[in-house]
Design an enzyme around this catalytic site. Structure first.
Site, short mmCIF file in Angstrom:
data_model
loop_
_atom_site.label_atom_id
_atom_site.label_comp_id
_atom_site.label_asym_id
_atom_site.label_seq_id
_atom_site.Cartn_x
_atom_site.Cartn_y
_atom_site.Cartn_z
N ASP A 1 -47.71 39.57 13.45
CA ASP A 1 -47.21 38.59 14.42
C ASP A 1 -47.32 39.19 15.81
O ASP A 1 -46.84 40.30 16.06
CB ASP A 1 -45.76 38.21 14.11
N HIS B 1 -45.46 43.82 12.45
CA HIS B 1 -45.44 43.50 13.88
C HIS B 1 -46.14 44.63 14.64
O HIS B 1 -45.85 45.81 14.41
CB HIS B 1 -44.01 43.35 14.38
#
Length: 247
Positions: A75, A223
């Site tokens: 992400d 992430h």
């Protein structure tokens, strides 16, 4: 040996179970997704499997059904200086990942986005403003999805096909909206707390956790703001391959 992910159009083509139950009633209640801690005999989180069986009729998935495959996803909310190193590692290891972009990232990091495309990675849509879809009207939800779709198409010549719900929040109605925009919704079957930049997990403990939690059909959420992820990614890839997984 360089292992290449299939084209974006076929990334989740095999993810629909034969006994999938389609959802027809558009429930607007907001649900916070989580894969849970309970697993089946193949180490697959029960929460992810239940999500597939309930929502695959809406082209929404948390697992792939490919036995030896792990889909690596990131992400991309903002840049913290580690994405270049992550891309270097992925290139060295011959792994293609899915990068879910927010509008802010797509606008502020053109060189990194261009590099992702040039090196064969898949771009996913994480919402223009990272707004929770269940909190928006249908028209606003479509704008949240399609304004970023059009921005990436117009500025990068890339047609995105996969959507990850911002904040991990969804509703049946939101999933229907995503599908009506021509997208498949992709959640995850494993994630760990890696996004707190001022409280990063210990690298050796994080690597052990990722390898210990690996399972067939995994959709792994990471992430790129994580210094730990940037440090351990190459080792984790090697160890997962040693366990027989394709990434």
């Amino acid at each position: 040996m360089k292992i290449i992910l299939p084209a974006a159009a076929s990334l989740l083509a095999a993810a629909v179970p034969l006994n999938a139950m389609a959802v027809y009633a558009a429930d607007t209640r907001k649900i916070g997704y989580g894969q849970g801690t309970e697993v089946d005999g193949d180490n697959r989180p029960l929460g992810a499997a239940q999500f597939n069986s309930t929502y695959s009729g809406l082209d929404a998935f948390a697992l792939s059904d490919e036995k030896d495959r792990i889909i690596v996803t990131f992400d991309q909310g903002y840049e913290n200086g580690y994405t270049s190193k992550i891309l270097d590692t992925l290139k060295e290891k011959g792994v293609h990942a899915v990068f879910f972009l927010t509008g802010d990232y797509a606008k502020k990091e053109p060189e990194l986005v261009k590099r992702m495309i040039a090196e064969g990675h898949v771009l996913g849509n994480h919402g223009m403003t990272h707004a929770s879809l269940p909190e928006l009207s249908e028209d606003k939800a479509k704008e949240e999805i399609m304004s970023l779709h059009e921005y990436v198409r117009n500025n990068y010549g890339y047609e995105m096909q996969y959507f990850r719900c911002p904040c991990g929040e969804y509703s049946e109605a939101a999933l229907e909206t995503v599908k009506s925009c021509g997208y498949k919704t992709v959640f995850w079957s494993y994630a760990y707390v890696d996004w707190k930049t001022d409280s990063q997990p210990d690298p050796s403990e994080a690597a052990e956790k990722l390898v210990r939690s690996a399972h067939s059909g995994e959709i792994l959420l990471l992430h790129s703001v994580s210094s730990t992820n940037a440090q351990i990614l190459g080792d984790v890839i090697d160890r997962l391959r040693a366990e027989g997984f394709r990434l």
